[in-house]
Write a protein that holds these residues in place. Structure first.
Motif, PDB file in Angstrom:
ATOM      1  N   THR A 486     -11.696  -7.924   2.811  1.00  0.00           N
ATOM      2  CA  THR A 486     -11.159  -9.090   2.303  1.00  0.00           C
ATOM      3  C   THR A 486     -11.241  -9.490   3.999  1.00  0.00           C
ATOM      4  N   THR A 488      -9.142 -10.558   7.671  1.00  0.00           N
ATOM      5  CA  THR A 488      -8.458  -9.111   8.278  1.00  0.00           C
ATOM      6  C   THR A 488      -7.379 -10.191   7.716  1.00  0.00           C
ATOM      7  N   SER A 489      -5.807  -9.492   7.752  1.00  0.00           N
ATOM      8  CA  SER A 489      -4.575  -9.743   7.525  1.00  0.00           C
ATOM      9  C   SER A 489      -4.026 -10.598   9.001  1.00  0.00           C
ATOM     10  N   LYS A 490      -3.804 -11.706   9.124  1.00  0.00           N
ATOM     11  CA  LYS A 490      -2.737 -12.044   9.702  1.00  0.00           C
ATOM     12  C   LYS A 490      -1.080 -11.178   9.443  1.00  0.00           C
ATOM     13  N   GLU A 491      -1.004 -10.647   8.396  1.00  0.00           N
ATOM     14  CA  GLU A 491       0.488  -9.834   8.451  1.00  0.00           C
ATOM     15  C   GLU A 491       0.527  -9.111   9.318  1.00  0.00           C
ATOM     16  N   TYR A 494      -0.634  -5.173   9.065  1.00  0.00           N
ATOM     17  CA  TYR A 494      -1.905  -4.879   7.498  1.00  0.00           C
ATOM     18  C   TYR A 494      -3.021  -5.412   9.034  1.00  0.00           C
ATOM     19  N   GLU A 496      -5.299  -5.788   6.373  1.00  0.00           N
ATOM     20  CA  GLU A 496      -6.073  -5.664   4.938  1.00  0.00           C
ATOM     21  C   GLU A 496      -4.586  -6.443   3.952  1.00  0.00           C
ATOM     22  N   HIS A 497      -4.959  -7.099   3.889  1.00  0.00           N
ATOM     23  CA  HIS A 497      -3.095  -7.253   2.360  1.00  0.00           C
ATOM     24  C   HIS A 497      -4.048  -8.841   1.584  1.00  0.00           C
ATOM     25  N   GLU A 500      -5.111 -12.732   1.705  1.00  0.00           N
ATOM     26  CA  GLU A 500      -6.108 -13.075   2.137  1.00  0.00           C
ATOM     27  C   GLU A 500      -7.435 -13.363   1.308  1.00  0.00           C
ATOM     28  N   VAL A 730       0.324  -9.825  -5.077  1.00  0.00           N
ATOM     29  CA  VAL A 730       1.185  -9.524  -3.185  1.00  0.00           C
ATOM     30  C   VAL A 730       1.888  -8.007  -3.921  1.00  0.00           C
ATOM     31  N   VAL A 767      -8.689  -5.065  -0.956  1.00  0.00           N
ATOM     32  CA  VAL A 767      -7.836  -5.101  -0.849  1.00  0.00           C
ATOM     33  C   VAL A 767      -7.438  -3.232  -0.524  1.00  0.00           C
ATOM     34  N   ARG A 791      -8.859  -5.983  14.688  1.00  0.00           N
ATOM     35  CA  ARG A 791      -8.215  -7.325  14.023  1.00  0.00           C
ATOM     36  C   ARG A 791      -9.640  -8.268  14.401  1.00  0.00           C
TER      37      ARG A 791
END
Length: 844
Positions: A486, A488-491, A494, A496-497, A500, A730, A767, A791
């Protein structure tokens, strides 16, 4: 006076030679009637080699270029027009030779324009104003001398345009070749050599569903020739076939026996052998009118037909791909007689070159001519002459179903000169694979992703793996694609999340997705057959009942007995679930995960992960203890001590993470198999089956497994446009990974989805959980500075690779389901393996 426009018929694949003096208007005529790319101008080629279209010293090189380009276009099946004066016989002779080399018709269009007009036109062109006055008269004399002999030179069609007015108003109309019936898509019933067996023909037509020569469902019969000779009722066969062809319910190509009978009916001297004497005697009892109709019918037969969008070619004696749709004496001869070696066998019959063994064409070639006991496929070709007149059977192929239908001969009508061969020409296998099928740069045409190229160096790497480590290619009908991660997550915290993944599919227009539990195992493909007999019959491999192999085609277990034991358990579950009968198949192809991960990655665990964990476990506690002692003595090491404590915690988490996916096994005890997709069964690819239906089907398989081998795959359907559903997705992922799971794969619920631009959407994105990624990126990857760096990882190439490999896998399954030859299936499978050698970050 008004000039009536001339219509010039030109075959859509031919070499058109414009003939006329300088100034006759050839270039203008070519621009008006042909595409720019179809016209090869000698002036233009002269400019290419000399930077001056009027440099006559460059003429030899320019015409070498003209001939080279013409040859390349004709080889590619492109209409080609030569724009040059061509008034001299020697210039035309080379062009006729090129047309013959590529088995296309040479067509001449003569522009006989008044001399005064040609002179005036040249005088009006600045680049030709100083042309010597004698050139045009000389060219006209040469033109006039050659007009009467153009057909003798080899031109099969000649058009004369007299005067400038006729040239200006003439229009070229492209004509389809007689053998091009690609627009007819069937369905067809292709019937093998009949040889005068009228009773068997009527029985077969009835069995196929024809009544009075017409099929109620609109099917079309196609006869491969050799209707006549040897059998008891040649006139009856001819009467039936001719009436069906006249009614539009049948097509027919000529056999060598029709060709010989036609020569006899035309008064030519032929030997009354190989059954012709019987045919002559039978025709003597018919009317003159009937014999005239037979003569006319035979004269109108076309050597071969290209049908069903180019996917099917029907002829009498077989035809290599380079001759498909071509027109020449050589093509007709091969279609009638095959390609002989010039030798004779012990029976005095010609030895024929086994062209089908080397056939690599996309079109299926259906033919007859050489009697065989049973019709069998060989490299996408099949011989339907099963010796009806010799006491064998009369066989038909139903297309596109690829089903064989036959009826037994009523008796032996004619004793064969030699016994029927025990197998199809070339043997049951022939030479199914060849280095040329995979060597060098390759371009694979796929139905779902267009043309996919494989670089030469990647093909070389795949060849090394395939030849040294992989299973027999006959047991490798599919290789699974790599899986795209997936975005790259902005969380915070994390990499991966799921957010996304859901957003990506929502943006692609995919509303419903299925989240599938990602088992921490190794990707495995399972080919399981009912029994060894079924495996031998379908895949040509003896003493095995299937295969279990990795993403690179290697056997999972070194112990063949262990593989067979696992297949036995899957087979028993399939039997209990009723899948064999439900899908009318003797084999199943499954995509799965084999657990535990340590089963395949034991060496990696020992040499890399365990070593890192052990080193950290030995060093960090001692370092922390030493720093704590230093702090107790008043040394300011608090910041360093706290950092080392954090590192020790991360190292412990790293060890815990990889240990979750390792457990001891004894034989098959402890081994688990989690199938998540039924890929194919006999005659069908199931790649388009929605994933909820796939998983429900495989749940049945697991329910009927008494051994405990098969494991169900957890799943959750999410609506990407519903916030509550996305939140539930989620949470499901968070709970799954918190319990030690690797993560999940998010897939469009409806398989094979395309976006608004008609591009294939990713078949799935993975993910992975926060702790699982610790194994991949290292114990301390969650530190802010490391996450910030990670990231920036580049995902584009990995995503492109996943789509291309997915499309190749689908192509392999489609070809497998269609019963295409091994080399066609293997071409796509090999390409997946080749793409795997492209440089990409292995952690993605």
């Amino acid at each position: 006076m008004t000039t009536i426009p001339r219509t010039l018929g030109v075959p859509d694949l031919s070499l058109v030679v414009l003939i006329g003096t300088s100034g006759a208007g050839k270039s203008t005529f070519a621009r008006k009637n042909f595409r720019t790319t179809e016209v090869i101008s000698s002036d233009f080629c002269r400019g290419l080699v000399a930077d001056d279209e009027n440099d006559q010293s460059a003429t030899p090189d320019a015409f070498d270029l003209v001939h080279y380009i013409a040859g390349k276009r004709l080889a590619a099946g492109r209409l080609t027009v030569i724009d040059a004066t061509n008034v001299q016989p020697e210039a035309r002779r080379q062009l006729v030779r090129i047309a013959r080399e590529h088995d296309v018709l040479p067509v001449a269009i003569v522009l006989d324009v008044e001399e005064r007009i040609c002179i005036a036109r040249n005088a009006g062109r600045p680049d030709r104003a100083d042309m010597p006055r004698h050139v045009i008269p000389r060219q006209r004399r040469e033109l006039r001398r050659g007009l009467r002999g153009l057909e003798r030179e080899g031109f099969r069609k000649v058009h004369f345009l007299k005067g400038a007015a006729e040239v200006e108003t003439a229009e070229v109309v492209l004509e389809k070749r007689f053998n091009d019936l690609a627009h007819l898509t069937g369905p067809f019933d292709i019937i093998g050599d009949i040889h005068g067996c009228a009773g068997e023909l009527e029985t077969l037509l009835t069995k196929l569903g024809y009544a009075d020569g017409v099929h109620p469902a609109g099917r079309t019969a196609v006869f491969v020739g050799d209707l006549v000779d040897r059998g008891p009722d040649t006139p009856g066969v001819l009467r039936r076939v001719m009436s069906m062809v006249a009614a539009g319910s049948a097509l027919c190509v000529p056999g060598n026996h029709e060709n010989k009978l036609g020569r006899y009916l035309n008064g030519r001297k032929v030997q009354h052998t190989h059954g012709l004497a019987e045919t002559i005697e039978q025709l003597d009892g018919e009317s003159d009118e009937f014999r005239a109709r037979v003569q006319q019918f035979i004269e109108g037969l076309v050597s071969h037909y290209v049908l069903d969008g180019g996917r099917l070619v029907v002829c009498h004696a077989g035809l290599p791909e380079k001759y498909h749709g071509r027109q020449s004496g050589r093509v007709r001869s091969h279609a009638l007689y095959g390609d002989t070696t010039g030798e004779t066998d012990e029976y005095g019959l010609p030895v024929r070159y086994p062209w089908a063994e080397d056939y690599r064409g996309r079109a299926a070639v259906v033919y007859g001519h050489t009697p065989v006991p049973d019709a069998t496929w060989l490299n996408n070709t099949i011989c339907l002459d099963t010796g009806a007149v010799f006491g064998g059977k009369l066989t038909a192929l139903r297309w596109p179903e690829r089903e064989l239908v036959d009826v037994p001969a009523e008796q032996v009508w004619y004793e064969p000169v030699k016994p029927l061969r025990a197998e199809a020409p070339g043997g049951a296998e022939g030479r199914p694979l060849d280095l040329g099928d995979v060597h060098g740069r390759r371009i694979i045409q796929t139905n779902h992703h267009g043309r996919i190229s494989v670089r030469e160096e990647n093909a070389a790497a795949a060849l090394e793996v395939m030849s040294r480590f992989a299973l027999d290619p006959r047991l490798l009908p599919y290789l699974p694609p790599t899986m795209a991660p997936t975005a790259t997550s902005k969380e915070e915290g994390y990499l991966e999340h799921p957010a996304e993944a859901f957003a990506e599919f929502r943006d692609a227009g995919v509303r419903q997705v299925v989240c599938e539990e990602k088992h921490m195992g190794s990707r495995a493909v399972v080919l399981v057959c009912r029994d060894e007999e079924a495996a031998a019959k379908r895949f040509g491999i003896a003493n095995v009942s299937g295969a279990l192999y990795t993403r690179t085609g290697r056997p999972f277990f070194d112990d063949a007995a262990k593989t067979e034991a696992l297949l036995d358990r899957v087979r028993a579950a399939a039997t209990g679930a009723g899948l064999w009968d439900e899908y009318a198949t003797d084999w199943l192809l499954l995509d799965a995960e084999l657990l535990p991960w340590s089963l395949k990655a034991g060496g990696l665990l020992r040499s890399q992960y365990a070593a890192v964990g052990a080193a950290a476990g030995a060093a960090l506690p001692a370092a922390v203890a030493a720093l704590e002692q230093a702090a107790a003595r008043g040394v300011d090491v608090a910041e360093l001590r706290d950092r080392q404590r954090e590192r020790a915690v991360d190292a412990s988490a790293f060890t815990d993470a990889y240990r979750r996916y390792c457990w001891p096994v004894d034989g098959l005890d402890g081994v688990r198999l989690a199938p998540f997709q039924l890929l194919a069964t006999e005659g069908a690819s199931h790649a388009a089956l929605p994933h909820d239906q796939q998983l429900a089907l495989l749940d049945r398989l697991a329910e009927h497994d008494a051994s405990g081998l098969l494991r169900r795959t957890g799943r959750l359907v999410v609506d990407t446009e519903d916030e509550a559903s996305v939140a539930a997705g989620v949470k499901w992922w968070l709970d799954l990974t918190a319990a030690g799971g690797e993560g999940m794969v998010v897939k469009p619920l409806q398989a094979l989805v395309r976006d608004g631009n008609n591009r294939l959407v990713q078949p799935g994105v993975k993910v992975r959980g926060r702790e699982y990624l610790r194994i991949i990126y290292g114990p301390e990857y969650t530190r802010p500075d490391q996450l910030s760096r990670l990231r920036q990882r580049f995902l584009g190439h990995k995503r492109s690779l996943a789509l291309r490999e997915h499309a190749l896998g689908l192509e392999a399954l489609d070809r497998l389901a269609a019963g295409e030859p091994l080399w066609r299936v293997h071409e796509a499978v090999f390409a997946v393996l080749a793409l795997e050698s492209e440089p990409v970050d292995p952690r993605l």
